[in-house]
Scaffold this motif. Structure first.
Motif, mmCIF file in Angstrom:
data_model
loop_
_atom_site.group_PDB
_atom_site.id
_atom_site.type_symbol
_atom_site.label_atom_id
_atom_site.label_comp_id
_atom_site.label_asym_id
_atom_site.label_seq_id
_atom_site.Cartn_x
_atom_site.Cartn_y
_atom_site.Cartn_z
ATOM 1 N N TYR A 131 -3.222 -1.669 -9.378
ATOM 2 C CA TYR A 131 -4.047 -0.979 -8.385
ATOM 3 C C TYR A 131 -5.320 -1.790 -8.190
ATOM 4 N N ILE A 132 -5.651 -2.120 -6.941
ATOM 5 C CA ILE A 132 -6.842 -2.941 -6.674
ATOM 6 C C ILE A 132 -7.882 -2.224 -5.828
ATOM 7 N N GLY A 133 -7.649 -0.966 -5.504
ATOM 8 C CA GLY A 133 -8.625 -0.203 -4.730
ATOM 9 C C GLY A 133 -7.954 0.539 -3.595
ATOM 10 N N ASP A 134 -8.777 1.156 -2.790
ATOM 11 C CA ASP A 134 -8.271 1.902 -1.654
ATOM 12 C C ASP A 134 -8.515 1.145 -0.361
ATOM 13 N N TYR B 39 4.105 2.807 -8.391
ATOM 14 C CA TYR B 39 4.235 1.355 -8.449
ATOM 15 C C TYR B 39 3.691 0.749 -9.728
ATOM 16 N N GLU B 40 2.747 1.409 -10.376
ATOM 17 C CA GLU B 40 2.210 0.899 -11.640
ATOM 18 C C GLU B 40 3.311 0.759 -12.686
ATOM 19 N N ARG B 41 4.317 1.616 -12.627
ATOM 20 C CA ARG B 41 5.433 1.558 -13.587
ATOM 21 C C ARG B 41 6.214 0.253 -13.494
ATOM 22 N N PHE B 42 6.085 -0.439 -12.367
ATOM 23 C CA PHE B 42 6.845 -1.665 -12.144
ATOM 24 C C PHE B 42 5.979 -2.915 -12.213
ATOM 25 N N GLY B 43 4.765 -2.767 -12.723
ATOM 26 C CA GLY B 43 3.893 -3.922 -12.914
ATOM 27 C C GLY B 43 2.895 -4.191 -11.803
ATOM 28 N N TRP B 44 2.815 -3.319 -10.812
ATOM 29 C CA TRP B 44 1.830 -3.477 -9.748
ATOM 30 C C TRP B 44 0.460 -3.052 -10.257
ATOM 31 N N LEU C 144 -7.737 1.577 4.253
ATOM 32 C CA LEU C 144 -7.566 2.537 5.334
ATOM 33 C C LEU C 144 -6.364 2.188 6.187
ATOM 34 N N ASP C 145 -5.486 3.160 6.313
ATOM 35 C CA ASP C 145 -4.399 3.060 7.266
ATOM 36 C C ASP C 145 -4.920 3.636 8.579
ATOM 37 N N TYR C 146 -4.416 3.155 9.684
ATOM 38 C CA TYR C 146 -4.901 3.581 10.989
ATOM 39 C C TYR C 146 -4.634 5.060 11.229
ATOM 40 N N PRO C 147 -5.556 5.826 11.749
ATOM 41 C CA PRO C 147 -6.918 5.404 12.077
ATOM 42 C C PRO C 147 -7.901 5.590 10.925
ATOM 43 N N SER C 148 -7.632 6.532 9.993
ATOM 44 C CA SER C 148 -8.615 6.739 8.918
ATOM 45 C C SER C 148 -8.001 7.369 7.675
ATOM 46 N N LYS C 149 -6.749 7.088 7.421
ATOM 47 C CA LYS C 149 -6.071 7.656 6.253
ATOM 48 C C LYS C 149 -6.276 6.744 5.046
ATOM 49 N N SER C 150 -6.786 7.301 3.965
ATOM 50 C CA SER C 150 -7.005 6.534 2.746
ATOM 51 C C SER C 150 -5.669 6.272 2.051
ATOM 52 N N VAL C 151 -5.469 5.026 1.624
ATOM 53 C CA VAL C 151 -4.250 4.634 0.920
ATOM 54 C C VAL C 151 -4.630 3.782 -0.286
ATOM 55 N N HIS C 152 -3.706 3.680 -1.221
ATOM 56 C CA HIS C 152 -3.922 2.883 -2.439
ATOM 57 C C HIS C 152 -3.343 1.483 -2.239
ATOM 58 N N LEU C 153 -4.114 0.485 -2.635
ATOM 59 C CA LEU C 153 -3.691 -0.908 -2.524
ATOM 60 C C LEU C 153 -3.249 -1.438 -3.881
ATOM 61 N N TYR C 154 -2.192 -2.247 -3.855
ATOM 62 C CA TYR C 154 -1.644 -2.826 -5.085
ATOM 63 C C TYR C 154 -1.373 -4.318 -4.909
ATOM 64 N N ARG C 155 -1.467 -5.026 -6.036
ATOM 65 C CA ARG C 155 -1.141 -6.459 -6.062
ATOM 66 C C ARG C 155 -0.160 -6.701 -7.203
ATOM 67 N N PHE C 156 0.783 -7.584 -6.955
ATOM 68 C CA PHE C 156 1.707 -8.044 -7.993
ATOM 69 C C PHE C 156 1.527 -9.544 -8.097
ATOM 70 N N THR C 157 1.107 -10.015 -9.264
ATOM 71 C CA THR C 157 0.915 -11.450 -9.469
ATOM 72 C C THR C 157 2.267 -12.080 -9.773
ATOM 73 N N TYR D 139 0.851 -1.184 0.000
ATOM 74 C CA TYR D 139 0.000 0.000 0.000
ATOM 75 C C TYR D 139 0.881 1.226 0.000
ATOM 76 N N SER D 140 0.314 2.297 -0.533
ATOM 77 C CA SER D 140 1.062 3.541 -0.651
ATOM 78 C C SER D 140 0.086 4.708 -0.652
ATOM 79 N N ALA D 141 0.548 5.829 -0.135
ATOM 80 C CA ALA D 141 -0.249 7.053 -0.203
ATOM 81 C C ALA D 141 -0.094 7.702 -1.573
ATOM 82 N N CYS D 142 0.974 7.355 -2.305
ATOM 83 C CA CYS D 142 1.157 7.951 -3.635
ATOM 84 C C CYS D 142 0.612 7.025 -4.712
ATOM 85 N N LYS D 143 0.249 7.627 -5.797
ATOM 86 C CA LYS D 143 -0.268 6.874 -6.931
ATOM 87 C C LYS D 143 0.664 7.090 -8.118
#
Length: 149
Positions: free
Chosen positions: A130-133, A123-128, A135-148, A116-120
């Motif tokens: 984006y799978i959605g947003d 990571y997409e440049r490296f093949g990650w 929450l980091d504690y307590p309520s900070k929105s972050v971006h989630l990524y998956r690498f298969t 996860y990262s606060a920046c967008k």
């Protein structure tokens, strides 16, 4: 440059702690990051911390953790705590550290890796993917990524 597990070069532990604390922590969270670093130095176990070293100089770090986002404990393992020394940025070290963790996770038989990262758009440049947003504690929105793998 060599990428080594921190348990092989434990003298870099205090610097890794300071980097993670300064980059990701708050004024009173150094002990928290010291605990993470201390428990990520056991050979053959997760969490693991890797360091990039040139000669005797520490230039970056990254982790392979069971969980990096408490609100998404259903996802694992995680590429976590990627940090490059400010003077060393722009040299592709982040890509090399990511690739090291990807290959390591692949050898362990994991089908995917998360982060996860606060920046967008980094990571997409490296093949990650984006799978959605989340929450980091307590309520900070972050971006989630998956690498298969």
């Amino acid at each position: 440059m060599k990428i080594l597990p921190l348990y092989a070069v434990p003298q870099y532990g205090p610097q890794v702690t300071d980097w993670l604390w300064q980059a990701f922590g708050t004024s009173d969270s150094r002990d928290f990051f010291a605990s993470i670093v201390a428990t990520s130095q056991r050979e053959g176990e997760m969490p693991l911390t890797f360091v990039a070293v040139e000669g005797d100089k520490l230039v970056g770090t990254v982790g392979l953790w069971r969980c990096d986002l408490i609100s998404r404990q259903d996802l694992y393992p995680w590429l976590a705590a990627l940090y490059i020394d400010e003077k060393q940025r722009g040299r592709g070290l982040g890509a090399q550290l990511q690739q090291h963790v990807i290959e390591y996770a692949r050898t362990l038989g994991y089908p995917q890796l998360y982060l996860y990262s606060a920046c967008k758009d980094y990571y997409e440049r490296f093949g990650w993917q984006y799978i959605g947003d989340g929450l980091d504690y307590p309520s900070k929105s972050v971006h989630l990524y998956r690498f298969t793998l």
